[in-house]
Design a protein around this motif. Structure first.
Motif, PDB file in Angstrom:
ATOM      1  N   SER A 188     104.923   9.158  36.080  1.00 19.34           N
ATOM      2  CA  SER A 188     103.955   9.358  35.007  1.00 19.34           C
ATOM      3  C   SER A 188     102.874  10.337  35.441  1.00 19.34           C
ATOM      4  CB  SER A 188     103.300   8.023  34.641  1.00 19.34           C
ATOM      5  OG  SER A 188     102.543   7.560  35.749  1.00 19.34           O
ATOM      6  N   VAL A 189     102.189  10.869  34.459  1.00 13.92           N
ATOM      7  CA  VAL A 189     101.082  11.791  34.725  1.00 13.92           C
ATOM      8  C   VAL A 189     100.005  11.076  35.540  1.00 13.92           C
ATOM      9  CG1 VAL A 189      99.219  13.134  33.659  1.00 13.92           C
ATOM     10  CG2 VAL A 189     101.499  13.143  32.638  1.00 13.92           C
ATOM     11  N   GLU A 190      99.807   9.816  35.217  1.00 12.78           N
ATOM     12  CA  GLU A 190      98.809   9.014  35.918  1.00 12.78           C
ATOM     13  C   GLU A 190      99.147   8.930  37.416  1.00 12.78           C
ATOM     14  OE1 GLU A 190      98.664   5.105  34.289  1.00 12.78           O
ATOM     15  OE2 GLU A 190      96.832   4.607  35.369  1.00 12.78           O
ATOM     16  N   GLN A 191     100.403   8.655  37.698  1.00 15.44           N
ATOM     17  CA  GLN A 191     100.863   8.561  39.085  1.00 15.44           C
ATOM     18  C   GLN A 191     100.664   9.903  39.793  1.00 15.44           C
ATOM     19  OE1 GLN A 191     104.992   7.545  39.514  1.00 15.44           O
ATOM     20  NE2 GLN A 191     104.519   5.476  40.180  1.00 15.44           N
ATOM     21  N   GLU A 192     101.013  10.974  39.070  1.00 11.68           N
ATOM     22  CA  GLU A 192     100.897  12.306  39.645  1.00 11.68           C
ATOM     23  C   GLU A 192      99.433  12.608  39.992  1.00 11.68           C
ATOM     24  OE1 GLU A 192     103.637  15.707  38.678  1.00 11.68           O
ATOM     25  OE2 GLU A 192     101.912  16.257  37.484  1.00 11.68           O
ATOM     26  N   MET A 193      98.533  12.265  39.076  1.00 10.00           N
ATOM     27  CA  MET A 193      97.103  12.507  39.308  1.00 10.00           C
ATOM     28  C   MET A 193      96.594  11.677  40.483  1.00 10.00           C
ATOM     29  SD  MET A 193      96.144  14.897  37.512  1.00 10.00           S
ATOM     30  CE  MET A 193      97.683  15.704  37.185  1.00 10.00           C
ATOM     31  N   ASN A 194      97.133  10.486  40.614  1.00  5.97           N
ATOM     32  CA  ASN A 194      96.775   9.614  41.732  1.00  5.97           C
ATOM     33  C   ASN A 194      97.189  10.253  43.061  1.00  5.97           C
ATOM     34  OD1 ASN A 194      96.249   7.495  43.429  1.00  5.97           O
ATOM     35  ND2 ASN A 194      97.815   6.112  42.593  1.00  5.97           N
ATOM     36  N   THR A 217     101.127  20.750  40.111  1.00  6.93           N
ATOM     37  CA  THR A 217      99.700  20.786  39.807  1.00  6.93           C
ATOM     38  C   THR A 217      99.029  22.058  40.330  1.00  6.93           C
ATOM     39  OG1 THR A 217      99.199  19.547  41.833  1.00  6.93           O
ATOM     40  CG2 THR A 217      99.541  18.256  39.814  1.00  6.93           C
TER      41      THR A 217
END
Ligand code: C2E
Ligand code: CA
Ligand code: CA
Ligand code: CA
Length: 278
Positions: A19-25, A83
């Motif tokens: 997920s995008v959330e995981q990626e941002m993490n 990113t």
């Protein structure tokens, strides 16, 4: 906290980012990791297949995060790529390699060429050539000791651009290799159009040398690279059989667990102490 971070590491290692959330993490951790100098190269020897001698090395990024522990390149490389941060990792690794070479200069030891992986997005970045040369010069290292490996993902539109960049690097004394040849956008016509010094035959071919059709393809690639004055390197060699077969086919350089695994710099230093006669 330990338990939580353990879970995170496990999940990151075992599966792709979902997920995008995981990626941002992960990205937040990468940013901190870069600040804290946590990205280090391991070096894997590249061996002359005919003589068994160590000729050069490939630098492979390793990351042990102070917060989440060991993270596999299979996780952090794609996140950094997606990113727009991969150039920072590539440069951090290049810097460490240059520091290693600088130490060897100071100790009066023999220098070896080290290949550094460059992501395609970084390779095509404006300023890539200039910035790389400036960094190498700041360490007073002859650029001939650095080689850039670029994964073959060059779409046809970009062939002219790629050629220009490779030639600029060449004019400044930096060699280039086409990485993972044979997979993805592979086309034999690239070899003729792009002035790489080295071609790295992907592990998937080395794994299937017993298949006569694959064997014929590898033989052709090795022959073609000879005709084009390029060095042929086979990656992911794990067995004596693969080594013997590649030797028979005339492949010049080998890399893989059969010879050496990627090792931390301290272990590479020991290895070179042992292998270089005084
Ligand atoms: P690659 O450039 O194709 O590197 C070869 C990979 O195969 C490395 O995985 C290496 O550890 C592994 N390997 C070497 N010999 C053997 C063998 O005999 N058997 C097997 N099974 N594997 C072998 P690693 O270190 O996990 O790196 C994975 C990929 O991550 C690399 O593939 C490269 O594309 C990328 N990468 C690593 N470091 C960097 C970096 O600093 N910058 C960029 N842009 N990419 C990097
Ligand atoms: Ca590589
Ligand atoms: Ca490769
Ligand atoms: Ca590969």
């Amino acid at each position: 906290a330990l338990k939580a971070s353990g879970t995170v590491v496990k999940r990151f290692e075992q599966s792709q980012i979902e997920s995008v959330e995981q990626e941002m993490n992960v990205l937040a951790h990468i940013t901190k990791g870069l600040k804290n100098n946590e990205f280090l190269p391991m070096l894997q020897p590249k061996v002359n297949i005919a003589t068994g001698e160590i000729e050069s090395f490939e630098a492979l990024a390793r990351w042990v995060s102070s917060e989440i522990g060991f993270v596999s390149p299979a996780v952090f490389i794609p996140v950094a790529e997606n990113t727009g941060n991969i150039y920072k990792i590539d440069r951090a690794i290049l810097r460490k390699v240059l520091q290693w070479l600088e130490e060897r200069v100071a100790l009066g030891l023999k220098l070896y060429q080290v290949s550094v992986n460059i992501s395609p997005s970084h390779f095509y970045n404006a300023g890539f050539v200039e910035n790389s040369i400036a960094l190498i010069e700041s360490y007073n290292i002859d650029p001939k000791y650095i080689k850039f490996e670029i994964t073959e993902s060059i779409e046809l539109d970009n062939v002219m651009r790629a050629k220009k960049i490779i030639n600029e690097l060449k004019a400044n004394g930096i060699d280039t290799a086409i990485d993972d040849f044979g997979v993805g956008y592979s086309s034999l016509s690239y070899l003729q159009k792009l002035p790489f010094e080295e071609i790295k035959i992907d592990k998937s071919f080395v794994d299937n040398l017993a298949d006569p059709r694959m064997n014929a393809v590898v033989k052709t690639i090795i022959q073609l690279s000879k005709n084009l004055n390029m060095i042929s390197v086979a990656e992911g060699i794990e067995t004596k059989e693969q080594h013997e077969e590649l030797k028979r086919l005339g492949c010049q350089t080998g890399q893989g667990y059969y010879y050496f695994k990627p090792l931390p710099l301290e272990e590479i230093n020991k290895l070179l102490e042992e292998s270089v006669p005084v």
